[in-house]
Design an enzyme around this catalytic site. Structure first.
Site, PDB file in Angstrom:
ATOM      1  N   LYS A  80       0.863  -1.184   0.000  1.00  0.00           N
ATOM      2  CA  LYS A  80       0.000   0.000   0.000  1.00  0.00           C
ATOM      3  C   LYS A  80       0.899   1.234   0.000  1.00  0.00           C
ATOM      4  CE  LYS A  80      -4.506   0.818   0.421  1.00  0.00           C
ATOM      5  NZ  LYS A  80      -5.629   0.043  -0.097  1.00  0.00           N
ATOM      6  N   GLY A 182     -24.694   3.004   3.676  1.00  0.00           N
ATOM      7  CA  GLY A 182     -23.755   3.581   2.706  1.00  0.00           C
ATOM      8  C   GLY A 182     -24.165   3.250   1.293  1.00  0.00           C
ATOM      9  N   GLY A 184     -22.691   4.425  -1.649  1.00  0.00           N
ATOM     10  CA  GLY A 184     -21.661   4.956  -2.552  1.00  0.00           C
ATOM     11  C   GLY A 184     -21.480   4.043  -3.744  1.00  0.00           C
ATOM     12  N   HIS A 185     -20.255   3.990  -4.243  1.00  0.00           N
ATOM     13  CA  HIS A 185     -19.961   3.204  -5.444  1.00  0.00           C
ATOM     14  C   HIS A 185     -20.374   1.743  -5.292  1.00  0.00           C
ATOM     15  CE1 HIS A 185     -17.257   6.669  -6.084  1.00  0.00           C
ATOM     16  NE2 HIS A 185     -17.616   6.471  -7.331  1.00  0.00           N
ATOM     17  N   VAL A 186     -20.075   1.165  -4.139  1.00  0.00           N
ATOM     18  CA  VAL A 186     -20.390  -0.257  -3.948  1.00  0.00           C
ATOM     19  C   VAL A 186     -21.832  -0.433  -3.460  1.00  0.00           C
ATOM     20  CG1 VAL A 186     -19.728  -2.397  -2.798  1.00  0.00           C
ATOM     21  CG2 VAL A 186     -17.970  -0.742  -3.399  1.00  0.00           C
TER      22      VAL A 186
HETATM   23  P1  NAD Z   1     -17.835   5.486  -1.407  1.00  0.00           P
HETATM   24  O1  NAD Z   1     -17.037   6.565  -0.779  1.00  0.00           O
HETATM   25  O2  NAD Z   1     -18.199   5.560  -2.834  1.00  0.00           O
HETATM   26  O3  NAD Z   1     -19.205   5.278  -0.588  1.00  0.00           O
HETATM   27  C1  NAD Z   1     -19.301   5.337   0.795  1.00  0.00           C
HETATM   28  C2  NAD Z   1     -20.697   5.876   1.102  1.00  0.00           C
HETATM   29  O4  NAD Z   1     -20.902   5.837   2.512  1.00  0.00           O
HETATM   30  C3  NAD Z   1     -20.879   7.332   0.682  1.00  0.00           C
HETATM   31  O5  NAD Z   1     -22.082   7.459  -0.052  1.00  0.00           O
HETATM   32  C4  NAD Z   1     -20.919   8.084   2.008  1.00  0.00           C
HETATM   33  O6  NAD Z   1     -21.720   9.247   1.949  1.00  0.00           O
HETATM   34  C5  NAD Z   1     -21.508   7.040   2.926  1.00  0.00           C
HETATM   35  N1  NAD Z   1     -21.257   7.258   4.345  1.00  0.00           N
HETATM   36  C6  NAD Z   1     -20.156   7.769   4.931  1.00  0.00           C
HETATM   37  N2  NAD Z   1     -20.333   7.793   6.262  1.00  0.00           N
HETATM   38  C7  NAD Z   1     -21.535   7.238   6.512  1.00  0.00           C
HETATM   39  C8  NAD Z   1     -22.268   6.958   7.707  1.00  0.00           C
HETATM   40  N3  NAD Z   1     -21.803   7.255   8.896  1.00  0.00           N
HETATM   41  N4  NAD Z   1     -23.478   6.366   7.582  1.00  0.00           N
HETATM   42  C9  NAD Z   1     -23.987   6.067   6.359  1.00  0.00           C
HETATM   43  N5  NAD Z   1     -23.343   6.323   5.213  1.00  0.00           N
HETATM   44  C10 NAD Z   1     -22.132   6.898   5.287  1.00  0.00           C
HETATM   45  O7  NAD Z   1     -17.047   4.135  -1.092  1.00  0.00           O
HETATM   46  P2  NAD Z   1     -17.197   2.743  -1.828  1.00  0.00           P
HETATM   47  O8  NAD Z   1     -16.193   2.650  -2.892  1.00  0.00           O
HETATM   48  O9  NAD Z   1     -18.629   2.492  -2.117  1.00  0.00           O
HETATM   49  O10 NAD Z   1     -16.730   1.755  -0.670  1.00  0.00           O
HETATM   50  C11 NAD Z   1     -17.573   1.460   0.435  1.00  0.00           C
HETATM   51  C12 NAD Z   1     -16.786   0.696   1.482  1.00  0.00           C
HETATM   52  O11 NAD Z   1     -16.278  -0.507   0.907  1.00  0.00           O
HETATM   53  C13 NAD Z   1     -15.563   1.453   2.014  1.00  0.00           C
HETATM   54  O12 NAD Z   1     -15.409   1.116   3.356  1.00  0.00           O
HETATM   55  C14 NAD Z   1     -14.406   0.875   1.198  1.00  0.00           C
HETATM   56  O13 NAD Z   1     -13.191   0.951   1.887  1.00  0.00           O
HETATM   57  C15 NAD Z   1     -14.854  -0.555   1.036  1.00  0.00           C
HETATM   58  N6  NAD Z   1     -14.310  -1.205  -0.164  1.00  0.00           N
HETATM   59  C16 NAD Z   1     -14.528  -0.672  -1.388  1.00  0.00           C
HETATM   60  C17 NAD Z   1     -14.012  -1.297  -2.515  1.00  0.00           C
HETATM   61  C18 NAD Z   1     -14.260  -0.731  -3.884  1.00  0.00           C
HETATM   62  O14 NAD Z   1     -14.002  -1.433  -4.882  1.00  0.00           O
HETATM   63  N7  NAD Z   1     -14.773   0.475  -4.012  1.00  0.00           N
HETATM   64  C19 NAD Z   1     -13.281  -2.479  -2.395  1.00  0.00           C
HETATM   65  C20 NAD Z   1     -13.087  -3.032  -1.124  1.00  0.00           C
HETATM   66  C21 NAD Z   1     -13.604  -2.371  -0.011  1.00  0.00           C
END
Ligand code: NAD
Length: 358
Positions: A80, A182, A184-186
């Site tokens: 990392k 949450g 977001g993207h996932v």
């Molecule tokens: P993202 O930043 O696109 O989405 C996160 C979402 O959570 C956002 O919409 C944000 O507003 C919301 N959020 C933040 N704090 C919050 C709270 N207290 N209560 C409710 N919602 C809240 O991130 P992502 O890419 O969707 O990833 C989500 C999680 O999965 C993260 O923890 C990330 O580390 C993990 N992850 C992501 C990937 C990936 O491919 N994107 C891979 C492995 C792990």
């Protein structure tokens, strides 16, 4: 603990500092392990309060990547990078931005393939395009495998189906109530899979427009940020933050299954992993459930083929079944079974693999 003592205790290989006075780049790369292959892990850009905080983050995240890739059966080690600075300032000047990332790329090239970078928190595929001008050791590029999030969501959905199979005897989520934290993207893509499968959704996010979108698209019921822990549901899917399964939330959770995308879901794995097991909850270990993104990036390194990537991600289902059944048979918490699965592979492969394999 002193850095070398810590590295020795947890088997770290390398910790590298890079400073470019001209562009203002201050980067730290940690290579935890190259036992299974070149170390891979994204680059996080953060305004760390102290240098120690940045080093700690790099060390913790790199080790997590080793376990994630080992458990997913990939020929990748764990690494990392963290960059110390204010991204908002940097993006104000496009010339400086390009120079900054190209300088980072030149530095990554100097590690000669022991570490492959990708985007992570606060970095974008556009940033990685600049990095790619100076090094081949960058993955997840927009014109190749691209955004890993949809693949992460697919893997989480398969992990969720496996958890349902063990908890309810049927892998379908039809008729199940799922609390998604949450969007977001996932999280949003996961909602799509669940909705298509016939699940009922309760959702929350700090961004109201995302909540509104889920209500409109999936007929989801919106709850407040704190209420998500009290939802009368079958499945809790944490897709926002880490450490949400803790002393405060466990007594409130009404679900049978915990499975989501967030990293480090258990605040303290040895403590809370045991407590939820005793409560009869089924927990799909985070780094096993959310490995879809890294599996997709790995396919890019091999020569990208989306169908092959989807087939590899599909295997998350079997892996979660194996972990949950082993946990039931041995009485070990699921996080421990996953760690042991990763460690078994790492120990077996010592001195076997070349780091330049695919
Ligand atoms: P993202 O930043 O696109 O989405 C996160 C979402 O959570 C956002 O919409 C944000 O507003 C919301 N959020 C933040 N704090 C919050 C709270 N207290 N209560 C409710 N919602 C809240 O991130 P992502 O890419 O969707 O990833 C989500 C999680 O999965 C993260 O923890 C990330 O580390 C993990 N992850 C992501 C990937 C990936 O491919 N994107 C891979 C492995 C792990």
């Amino acid at each position: 603990m002193k850095t070398f003592d810590y590295m020795e205790k947890y088997g770290y290989e390398q910790l590298v500092y890079f400073c470019d006075v001209n562009t203002g780049l201050k980067a730290i790369t940690c290579i935890h392990s190259t036992v299974l292959g070149p170390s891979l892990g994204g680059t996080r850009f953060w305004n760390y309060a102290t240098e120690d905080e940045a080093v700690e983050d790099a060390l913790r995240l790199a080790k997590g990547m080793t376990y994630k890739s080992a458990c997913a059966g990939l020929n990748l080690g764990g690494g990392k990078s963290v960059i110390i600075g204010d991204k908002k300032e940097l993006v104000k000047d496009s010339v400086k931005l390009e120079a900054f990332w190209r300088s980072f790329g030149r530095y990554i090239q100097g590690l000669n393939g022991r570490y492959i970078t990708a985007e992570d928190v606060n970095t974008t595929t556009a940033d990685m395009d600049f990095v790619n001008m100076e090094t081949n050791y960058v993955a997840g590029l927009a014109h190749k495998s691209g955004d890993p999030s949809p693949f992460t969501a697919l893997g989480v959905f398969r992990a969720l189906q496996a958890s349902c199979k063990v908890a309810y005897g049927d892998s379908s989520t039809k008729g199940k109530v799922v609390a998604v934290q949450g969007l977001g993207h996932v999280g949003m893509t996961l909602c799509q899979y669940l909705h298509d499968d016939g699940a009922t959704l309760f959702v929350t996010d700090i961004e109201q427009d995302r909540v509104n979108e889920a209500v409109t698209r999936f007929g989801a019921k919106a709850v407040s940020l704190d209420e998500i822990y009290d939802v009368d549901c079958d499945i809790y899917a944490p897709c926002a933050l880490g450490a949400t399964v803790n002393d405060d939330t466990i007594p409130r959770l009404k679900c049978k299954v915990i499975c989501g995308a967030a990293n480090n879901v258990l605040k303290e794995a040895p403590v809370h992993g045991k407590v939820i097991q005793e409560k009869g909850l089924i927990y799909a270990p985070d780094y096993v459930a959310n490995a879809g993104g890294i599996i997709n990036v790995y396919e890019e390194i091999k020569g990208y083929n989306e169908a092959a990537s989807r087939r590899a991600i599909d295997k998350i289902y079997d892996r979660v079944i194996e972990i949950l059944t082993t946990s039931a048979d041995t009485g070990k918490p699921t996080y421990q079974v996953a760690d042991e699965m990763a460690e078994r592979r790492l120990n077996a492969m010592k001195n076997v693999n070349s780091i330049y394999n695919k």
